[in-house]
Scaffold this motif. Structure first.
Motif, mmCIF file in Angstrom:
data_model
loop_
_atom_site.group_PDB
_atom_site.id
_atom_site.type_symbol
_atom_site.label_atom_id
_atom_site.label_comp_id
_atom_site.label_asym_id
_atom_site.label_seq_id
_atom_site.Cartn_x
_atom_site.Cartn_y
_atom_site.Cartn_z
ATOM 1 N N GLU A 39 65.775 40.860 33.395
ATOM 2 C CA GLU A 39 66.150 39.534 33.896
ATOM 3 C C GLU A 39 65.282 38.440 33.285
ATOM 4 N N VAL A 40 64.007 38.729 33.111
ATOM 5 C CA VAL A 40 63.066 37.731 32.616
ATOM 6 C C VAL A 40 63.082 37.673 31.083
ATOM 7 N N GLY A 41 63.406 38.794 30.453
ATOM 8 C CA GLY A 41 63.473 38.812 28.996
ATOM 9 C C GLY A 41 62.164 39.152 28.322
ATOM 10 N N ILE A 42 61.267 39.828 29.041
ATOM 11 C CA ILE A 42 60.013 40.291 28.440
ATOM 12 C C ILE A 42 59.815 41.751 28.803
ATOM 13 N N SER A 43 58.824 42.388 28.198
ATOM 14 C CA SER A 43 58.604 43.819 28.434
ATOM 15 C C SER A 43 58.176 44.083 29.880
ATOM 16 N N VAL A 44 58.317 45.342 30.275
ATOM 17 C CA VAL A 44 57.923 45.756 31.624
ATOM 18 C C VAL A 44 56.436 45.484 31.842
ATOM 19 N N GLU A 45 55.617 45.839 30.844
ATOM 20 C CA GLU A 45 54.167 45.656 30.973
ATOM 21 C C GLU A 45 53.804 44.187 31.119
ATOM 22 N N LYS A 46 54.424 43.317 30.315
ATOM 23 C CA LYS A 46 54.139 41.887 30.411
ATOM 24 C C LYS A 46 54.610 41.332 31.763
ATOM 25 N N SER A 47 55.742 41.826 32.238
ATOM 26 C CA SER A 47 56.248 41.386 33.552
ATOM 27 C C SER A 47 55.263 41.750 34.653
ATOM 28 N N ARG A 48 54.780 42.984 34.602
ATOM 29 C CA ARG A 48 53.826 43.437 35.626
ATOM 30 C C ARG A 48 52.529 42.626 35.572
ATOM 31 N N ARG A 49 52.021 42.404 34.354
ATOM 32 C CA ARG A 49 50.782 41.633 34.214
ATOM 33 C C ARG A 49 50.960 40.198 34.694
ATOM 34 N N LYS A 50 52.091 39.595 34.338
ATOM 35 C CA LYS A 50 52.333 38.213 34.742
ATOM 36 C C LYS A 50 52.449 38.122 36.259
ATOM 37 N N TRP A 51 53.163 39.079 36.873
ATOM 38 C CA TRP A 51 53.304 39.090 38.332
ATOM 39 C C TRP A 51 51.941 39.267 38.998
ATOM 40 N N LYS A 52 51.140 40.190 38.481
ATOM 41 C CA LYS A 52 49.806 40.425 39.042
ATOM 42 C C LYS A 52 48.966 39.163 38.943
ATOM 43 N N SER A 53 49.047 38.491 37.809
ATOM 44 C CA SER A 53 48.292 37.254 37.618
ATOM 45 C C SER A 53 48.734 36.185 38.623
ATOM 46 N N LEU A 54 50.037 36.020 38.782
ATOM 47 C CA LEU A 54 50.560 35.037 39.745
ATOM 48 C C LEU A 54 50.131 35.380 41.167
ATOM 49 N N ARG A 55 50.244 36.665 41.512
ATOM 50 C CA ARG A 55 49.881 37.104 42.856
ATOM 51 C C ARG A 55 48.383 36.896 43.117
ATOM 52 N N ASP A 56 47.561 37.279 42.146
ATOM 53 C CA ASP A 56 46.113 37.137 42.307
ATOM 54 C C ASP A 56 45.711 35.670 42.423
ATOM 55 N N THR A 57 46.331 34.814 41.624
ATOM 56 C CA THR A 57 46.055 33.379 41.705
ATOM 57 C C THR A 57 46.382 32.858 43.092
ATOM 58 N N TYR A 58 47.532 33.264 43.599
ATOM 59 C CA TYR A 58 47.935 32.815 44.941
ATOM 60 C C TYR A 58 46.962 33.320 46.008
ATOM 61 N N LEU A 59 46.580 34.586 45.922
ATOM 62 C CA LEU A 59 45.682 35.152 46.928
ATOM 63 C C LEU A 59 44.312 34.474 46.900
ATOM 64 N N LYS A 60 43.814 34.172 45.716
ATOM 65 C CA LYS A 60 42.539 33.461 45.620
ATOM 66 C C LYS A 60 42.637 32.090 46.269
ATOM 67 N N GLN A 61 43.738 31.410 45.995
ATOM 68 C CA GLN A 61 43.928 30.073 46.558
ATOM 69 C C GLN A 61 44.053 30.138 48.079
ATOM 70 N N SER A 62 44.797 31.124 48.582
ATOM 71 C CA SER A 62 44.971 31.210 50.040
ATOM 72 C C SER A 62 43.664 31.616 50.720
ATOM 73 N N LYS A 63 42.845 32.453 50.079
ATOM 74 C CA LYS A 63 41.542 32.801 50.641
ATOM 75 C C LYS A 63 40.637 31.592 50.693
ATOM 76 N N LYS A 64 40.692 30.777 49.643
ATOM 77 C CA LYS A 64 39.892 29.561 49.615
ATOM 78 C C LYS A 64 40.303 28.634 50.755
ATOM 79 N N GLU A 65 41.609 28.501 50.969
ATOM 80 C CA GLU A 65 42.098 27.654 52.057
ATOM 81 C C GLU A 65 41.680 28.212 53.416
ATOM 82 N N GLN A 66 41.694 29.552 53.554
ATOM 83 C CA GLN A 66 41.274 30.158 54.814
ATOM 84 C C GLN A 66 39.794 29.881 55.079
ATOM 85 N N VAL A 67 38.969 29.952 54.033
ATOM 86 C CA VAL A 67 37.542 29.656 54.187
ATOM 87 C C VAL A 67 37.358 28.215 54.626
ATOM 88 N N ASP A 68 38.121 27.313 54.001
ATOM 89 C CA ASP A 68 38.044 25.897 54.377
ATOM 90 C C ASP A 68 38.443 25.704 55.831
#
Length: 162
Positions: A39-68
């Motif tokens: 669907e995205v038009g990239i390899s499985v490995e790149k899709s997984r890495r990109k998703w992990k990166s997006l998820r990790d970025t979001y989790l870091k941001q939400s943890k920061k907001e929780q600390v605040d």
């Protein structure tokens, strides 16, 4: 591309929802990643890495907001509640509350990523900014009083160096 990955992964709860009956089914997850990558038009490995990166970025941001939020709540704690917490009385969340919180975090992840996927990319940070950003997680783990002392010492060192 981020919004495509978010949309594609959101159609496959076995990739992100730990309560999904197929979450631990490796074959189902593999098929889901193949579908997402097509669907995205990239390899499985790149899709997984990109998703992990997006998820990790979001989790870091939400943890920061929780600390605040915790810091704001701590400032509003009444004297009696402070005494109770200092005496070692702790509140424990029920398992259902934790699961509910996990579901809310996952929902917020998709909303957050969809909102920010279309925004312009952030400017590349300087080496100094990257260095200082690397100190943030350690600083956040410190008690408020010690954190303020360390920030003061950093300012003092910079002032003396100028």
């Amino acid at each position: 591309m981020e919004s495509k990955i978010i949309a594609a992964v959101s159609e496959h709860p076995e990739l992100y929802d730990t309560s999904c009956c197929h979450y631990r089914d490796i074959a189902k997850r593999k098929l889901a990643w193949i579908t997402v990558s097509k669907e995205v038009g990239i390899s499985v490995e790149k899709s997984r890495r990109k998703w992990k990166s997006l998820r990790d970025t979001y989790l870091k941001q939400s943890k920061k907001e929780q600390v605040d939020e915790r810091e704001d709540e701590a400032a509003a704690v009444m004297p009696q509640e402070k005494e109770d917490s200092e005496n070692g009385k702790k509140r424990h969340k029920s398992r259902a509350a934790v699961c509910e919180k996990d579901m809310k975090i996952q929902e917020q992840l998709f909303l957050h990523l969809k909102r920010h996927a279309s925004s312009a990319p952030a400017p590349i940070a300087s080496r100094d900014e990257l260095f200082l950003s690397s100190l943030v997680p350690s600083l956040q783990r410190l008690p408020p009083q010690q954190k303020e002392r360390i920030k003061f010492e950093i300012h003092k060192l910079i002032y003396e160096a100028i």
